[in-house]
Design a protein around this motif. Sequence first.
Motif, short mmCIF file in Angstrom:
data_model
loop_
_atom_site.label_atom_id
_atom_site.label_comp_id
_atom_site.label_asym_id
_atom_site.label_seq_id
_atom_site.Cartn_x
_atom_site.Cartn_y
_atom_site.Cartn_z
N GLU A 96 33.73 6.91 -7.06
CA GLU A 96 33.77 7.60 -8.36
C GLU A 96 33.45 6.64 -9.51
O GLU A 96 32.68 6.99 -10.42
CB GLU A 96 35.14 8.24 -8.56
N GLU A 97 34.01 5.45 -9.45
CA GLU A 97 33.76 4.49 -10.51
C GLU A 97 32.33 3.95 -10.48
O GLU A 97 31.75 3.64 -11.52
CB GLU A 97 34.78 3.35 -10.44
N SER A 98 31.75 3.88 -9.30
CA SER A 98 30.34 3.47 -9.19
C SER A 98 29.45 4.50 -9.87
O SER A 98 28.50 4.15 -10.58
CB SER A 98 29.95 3.30 -7.72
N ALA A 99 29.75 5.79 -9.65
CA ALA A 99 28.96 6.84 -10.29
C ALA A 99 29.01 6.72 -11.81
O ALA A 99 28.01 6.94 -12.50
CB ALA A 99 29.47 8.22 -9.86
N ALA A 100 30.16 6.33 -12.33
CA ALA A 100 30.33 6.22 -13.78
C ALA A 100 29.68 4.96 -14.35
O ALA A 100 29.52 4.85 -15.57
CB ALA A 100 31.81 6.23 -14.13
N HIS A 101 29.30 4.01 -13.49
CA HIS A 101 28.72 2.75 -13.96
C HIS A 101 27.25 2.58 -13.56
O HIS A 101 26.73 1.46 -13.56
CB HIS A 101 29.54 1.56 -13.45
N LEU A 102 26.61 3.68 -13.24
CA LEU A 102 25.17 3.66 -12.96
C LEU A 102 24.40 4.26 -14.13
O LEU A 102 24.82 5.26 -14.72
CB LEU A 102 24.85 4.45 -11.69
N ARG A 103 23.27 3.68 -14.42
CA ARG A 103 22.39 4.26 -15.42
C ARG A 103 21.74 5.52 -14.85
O ARG A 103 21.70 5.71 -13.63
CB ARG A 103 21.32 3.24 -15.83
N PRO A 104 21.21 6.41 -15.71
CA PRO A 104 20.56 7.63 -15.21
C PRO A 104 19.49 7.30 -14.17
O PRO A 104 18.66 6.42 -14.39
CB PRO A 104 19.94 8.24 -16.47
N GLY A 105 19.56 7.97 -13.02
CA GLY A 105 18.60 7.72 -11.96
C GLY A 105 18.92 6.52 -11.11
O GLY A 105 18.20 6.22 -10.15
N GLY A 106 20.00 5.82 -11.43
CA GLY A 106 20.40 4.65 -10.65
C GLY A 106 20.88 5.03 -9.26
O GLY A 106 21.24 6.19 -9.00
N SER A 107 20.90 4.05 -8.36
CA SER A 107 21.23 4.32 -6.96
C SER A 107 22.46 3.55 -6.50
O SER A 107 22.63 2.38 -6.84
CB SER A 107 20.05 3.95 -6.06
N PHE A 108 23.28 4.23 -5.72
CA PHE A 108 24.47 3.66 -5.10
C PHE A 108 24.24 3.66 -3.60
O PHE A 108 23.99 4.70 -3.00
CB PHE A 108 25.67 4.52 -5.47
N PHE A 109 24.27 2.47 -3.00
CA PHE A 109 24.02 2.33 -1.56
C PHE A 109 25.30 1.91 -0.86
O PHE A 109 25.95 0.94 -1.27
CB PHE A 109 22.94 1.28 -1.29
#
Length: 205
Positions: free
Chosen positions: A147-160
Amino acid sequence: MKQYFSENPEILTREREISINIYGADLRFLTNNGLFSCDKIDENSLALVENMPEITGDLLDLGCGYGFIGIALAKREPTSAASNFTLTMSDINRIALAYAEKNAALNNVAAKFIHSDSFEKIPDAFDCITLNPPIHAGKEAVYRMYEESAAHLRPGGSFFIVIQKKHGAESSVKKLAEIFSRVEILHKRKGCHVIRAVAPRAFSG
């Protein structure tokens, strides 16, 4: 003995060095007792690095341990100004983070290092975040990192992330689908899942 994902783990001093050739580069990593996967490169972390697409911009290696994922990706990505690639490495484990800093220097990789429990001390936004989840910390802690990773990504950013089926890969996909705009499985072999989730919204700060 305290776990590797605790802030000040108990550790017996027996330093060793691990070597690996990846992307044509010979990398070296110093490790010590008490660190995650201290005797060899973790197979899941290796699967994550080998199956990620090319990335640019600001990368956060969350829960970096002694630094394999971030350092390997930094050696893989273009280093020209046009790539705009930067690396930040963070971990709750002070000893692991100290080894990540040693290993970055050992492999000629520039990085910023932050001692933090998840995003507690990380105010920035990133284009890409990588995570080999600390499964034994419990589902609640792991999902908080999602959840915190989603909040710290720029628009279009990727979480792997990389996770084994037996450790909850299917439930992780469902959780990620609740908080990200798109989720895809990039690699699946012998229970190992490499998953990409794309940021649903602007950085919330």
